[in-house]
Design a protein around this motif. Structure first.
Motif, mmCIF file in Angstrom:
data_model
loop_
_atom_site.group_PDB
_atom_site.id
_atom_site.type_symbol
_atom_site.label_atom_id
_atom_site.label_comp_id
_atom_site.label_asym_id
_atom_site.label_seq_id
_atom_site.Cartn_x
_atom_site.Cartn_y
_atom_site.Cartn_z
ATOM 1 N N MET A 10 -9.114 6.094 11.142
ATOM 2 C CA MET A 10 -9.694 4.646 11.017
ATOM 3 C C MET A 10 -9.109 3.934 9.887
ATOM 4 O O MET A 10 -8.906 2.547 10.179
ATOM 5 C CB MET A 10 -11.166 4.649 10.666
ATOM 6 C CG MET A 10 -11.986 4.559 11.976
ATOM 7 S SD MET A 10 -13.727 4.861 11.639
ATOM 8 C CE MET A 10 -14.106 3.297 12.365
ATOM 9 N N ASN A 11 -8.758 4.570 8.496
ATOM 10 C CA ASN A 11 -8.303 3.755 7.574
ATOM 11 C C ASN A 11 -6.692 3.955 7.629
ATOM 12 O O ASN A 11 -6.092 4.851 7.092
ATOM 13 C CB ASN A 11 -8.754 4.279 6.230
ATOM 14 C CG ASN A 11 -9.773 3.364 5.539
ATOM 15 O OD1 ASN A 11 -9.929 2.266 6.175
ATOM 16 N ND2 ASN A 11 -10.414 3.949 4.642
ATOM 17 N N CYS A 12 -5.980 3.172 8.251
ATOM 18 C CA CYS A 12 -4.650 3.232 8.022
ATOM 19 C C CYS A 12 -4.053 2.095 7.225
ATOM 20 O O CYS A 12 -2.562 1.780 7.472
ATOM 21 C CB CYS A 12 -3.944 3.109 9.614
ATOM 22 S SG CYS A 12 -4.503 1.700 10.498
ATOM 23 N N ARG A 13 -4.651 1.238 6.527
ATOM 24 C CA ARG A 13 -4.212 0.252 5.556
ATOM 25 C C ARG A 13 -3.561 1.000 4.267
ATOM 26 O O ARG A 13 -4.224 1.893 3.715
ATOM 27 C CB ARG A 13 -5.248 -0.542 5.337
ATOM 28 C CG ARG A 13 -4.672 -2.006 4.848
ATOM 29 C CD ARG A 13 -5.883 -2.779 4.464
ATOM 30 N NE ARG A 13 -5.693 -3.250 3.220
ATOM 31 C CZ ARG A 13 -6.662 -3.691 2.509
ATOM 32 N NH1 ARG A 13 -8.091 -3.573 2.846
ATOM 33 N NH2 ARG A 13 -6.679 -4.010 1.106
ATOM 34 N N ARG A 14 -2.388 0.576 3.947
ATOM 35 C CA ARG A 14 -1.552 1.040 3.020
ATOM 36 C C ARG A 14 -2.042 0.274 1.530
ATOM 37 O O ARG A 14 -2.495 -0.937 1.652
ATOM 38 C CB ARG A 14 -0.015 0.585 2.815
ATOM 39 C CG ARG A 14 0.557 1.716 3.885
ATOM 40 C CD ARG A 14 1.910 1.382 4.010
ATOM 41 N NE ARG A 14 2.382 0.015 3.803
ATOM 42 C CZ ARG A 14 3.611 -0.605 3.688
ATOM 43 N NH1 ARG A 14 4.508 0.084 3.519
ATOM 44 N NH2 ARG A 14 3.792 -1.879 3.123
ATOM 45 N N HIS A 15 -2.332 1.162 0.516
ATOM 46 C CA HIS A 15 -2.778 0.813 -0.719
ATOM 47 C C HIS A 15 -1.788 0.559 -1.910
ATOM 48 O O HIS A 15 -1.012 1.621 -1.820
ATOM 49 C CB HIS A 15 -4.063 1.271 -1.218
ATOM 50 C CG HIS A 15 -5.163 1.310 -0.402
ATOM 51 N ND1 HIS A 15 -6.046 0.103 -0.481
ATOM 52 C CD2 HIS A 15 -5.644 1.833 0.447
ATOM 53 C CE1 HIS A 15 -6.928 0.250 0.298
ATOM 54 N NE2 HIS A 15 -6.914 1.249 1.024
ATOM 55 N N GLY A 16 -1.840 -0.332 -2.814
ATOM 56 C CA GLY A 16 -0.715 -0.297 -3.706
ATOM 57 C C GLY A 16 0.770 -0.824 -3.440
ATOM 58 O O GLY A 16 1.817 -0.182 -4.089
ATOM 59 N N SER A 17 0.907 -1.347 -2.318
ATOM 60 C CA SER A 17 2.184 -1.855 -1.994
ATOM 61 C C SER A 17 2.547 -3.165 -2.516
ATOM 62 O O SER A 17 1.769 -3.601 -3.206
ATOM 63 C CB SER A 17 2.262 -2.206 -0.177
ATOM 64 O OG SER A 17 1.528 -3.229 0.182
ATOM 65 N N LYS A 18 3.911 -3.425 -2.584
ATOM 66 C CA LYS A 18 4.627 -4.562 -3.190
ATOM 67 C C LYS A 18 3.985 -6.066 -3.064
ATOM 68 O O LYS A 18 3.496 -6.863 -3.630
ATOM 69 C CB LYS A 18 5.942 -4.482 -3.098
ATOM 70 C CG LYS A 18 6.793 -3.448 -3.960
ATOM 71 C CD LYS A 18 8.207 -3.463 -4.018
ATOM 72 C CE LYS A 18 8.561 -2.368 -4.851
ATOM 73 N NZ LYS A 18 10.072 -2.453 -4.894
ATOM 74 N N THR A 21 0.987 -6.544 -2.007
ATOM 75 C CA THR A 21 -0.542 -6.549 -2.807
ATOM 76 C C THR A 21 -0.393 -7.290 -4.118
ATOM 77 O O THR A 21 -0.810 -7.879 -4.656
ATOM 78 C CB THR A 21 -1.035 -5.494 -2.800
ATOM 79 O OG1 THR A 21 -1.144 -4.684 -1.362
ATOM 80 C CG2 THR A 21 -2.564 -5.390 -3.305
ATOM 81 N N ILE A 22 0.773 -6.558 -4.784
ATOM 82 C CA ILE A 22 1.053 -7.074 -6.016
ATOM 83 C C ILE A 22 1.379 -8.400 -6.436
ATOM 84 O O ILE A 22 1.095 -9.201 -7.152
ATOM 85 C CB ILE A 22 2.192 -6.246 -6.727
ATOM 86 C CG1 ILE A 22 1.625 -4.615 -7.039
ATOM 87 C CG2 ILE A 22 2.609 -6.568 -8.298
ATOM 88 C CD1 ILE A 22 2.752 -3.635 -7.252
ATOM 89 N N GLY A 23 2.190 -8.895 -5.211
ATOM 90 C CA GLY A 23 2.579 -10.317 -5.150
ATOM 91 C C GLY A 23 1.396 -11.241 -5.050
ATOM 92 O O GLY A 23 1.422 -12.389 -5.582
ATOM 93 N N LEU A 24 0.477 -10.559 -4.085
ATOM 94 C CA LEU A 24 -0.808 -11.330 -4.111
ATOM 95 C C LEU A 24 -1.695 -11.717 -5.226
ATOM 96 O O LEU A 24 -2.200 -12.771 -5.522
ATOM 97 C CB LEU A 24 -1.779 -10.785 -2.663
ATOM 98 C CG LEU A 24 -2.960 -11.510 -2.656
ATOM 99 C CD1 LEU A 24 -2.739 -12.832 -1.859
ATOM 100 C CD2 LEU A 24 -3.835 -10.746 -1.424
ATOM 101 N N TRP A 25 -1.688 -10.444 -5.833
ATOM 102 C CA TRP A 25 -2.435 -10.612 -7.002
ATOM 103 C C TRP A 25 -1.492 -11.442 -8.313
ATOM 104 O O TRP A 25 -2.480 -12.227 -9.065
ATOM 105 C CB TRP A 25 -2.787 -9.230 -7.698
ATOM 106 C CG TRP A 25 -3.823 -8.564 -7.174
ATOM 107 C CD1 TRP A 25 -3.877 -7.683 -6.302
ATOM 108 C CD2 TRP A 25 -5.147 -8.818 -7.105
ATOM 109 N NE1 TRP A 25 -4.972 -7.275 -5.580
ATOM 110 C CE2 TRP A 25 -5.875 -8.020 -6.290
ATOM 111 C CE3 TRP A 25 -6.115 -9.875 -7.637
ATOM 112 C CZ2 TRP A 25 -7.156 -8.207 -6.049
ATOM 113 C CZ3 TRP A 25 -7.135 -10.185 -7.397
ATOM 114 C CH2 TRP A 25 -7.868 -9.170 -6.836
ATOM 115 N N MET A 26 -0.409 -11.466 -8.289
ATOM 116 C CA MET A 26 0.158 -12.329 -9.129
ATOM 117 C C MET A 26 -0.058 -13.951 -8.798
ATOM 118 O O MET A 26 -0.248 -14.859 -9.542
ATOM 119 C CB MET A 26 1.792 -12.232 -9.110
ATOM 120 C CG MET A 26 2.249 -10.995 -9.628
ATOM 121 S SD MET A 26 1.571 -10.827 -11.418
ATOM 122 C CE MET A 26 2.720 -12.027 -12.039
ATOM 123 N N LEU A 27 -0.205 -14.225 -7.455
ATOM 124 C CA LEU A 27 -0.350 -15.517 -6.925
ATOM 125 C C LEU A 27 -1.915 -15.997 -7.321
ATOM 126 O O LEU A 27 -2.179 -17.084 -7.869
ATOM 127 C CB LEU A 27 -0.295 -15.590 -5.620
ATOM 128 C CG LEU A 27 0.871 -16.026 -5.010
ATOM 129 C CD1 LEU A 27 1.073 -15.647 -3.546
ATOM 130 C CD2 LEU A 27 1.705 -17.051 -5.323
#
Length: 77
Positions: free
Chosen positions: A1-9, A11-17
């Motif tokens: 069910m959980n096939c979403r990747r965590h800690g990908s690049k 995601t880091i770009g989104l947090w920078m925004l």
């Protein structure tokens, strides 16, 4: 069910925004002058720290000259 990747690049770009948007909200909430004064203070503080470090790191010029002549003497022999 959980096939979403965590800690990908992306995601880091989104947090920078998000961080940039937070800075924009902060500038809008306080004022541009306040932010510029804080940044100027940080620049002056960083300059003072660099000046203090360079003054503390200085040593006498004579040991450096002595080391340079010893190095040249070793090369000639």
């Amino acid at each position: 069910m959980n096939c979403r990747r965590h800690g990908s690049k992306p995601t880091i770009g989104l947090w920078m925004l998000v961080a940039v948007a937070d800075l924009g909200i902060l500038v809008a909430a306080t004022s541009a002058l306040t932010v510029l004064l804080v940044l100027a203070g940080l620049v002056v503080l960083a300059g003072g720290v660099l000046a203090a470090r360079s003054m503390l790191r200085r040593t006498d010029a004579t040991p450096a000259v002595a080391r340079a002549t010893q190095t040249v003497a070793r090369r000639r022999v």
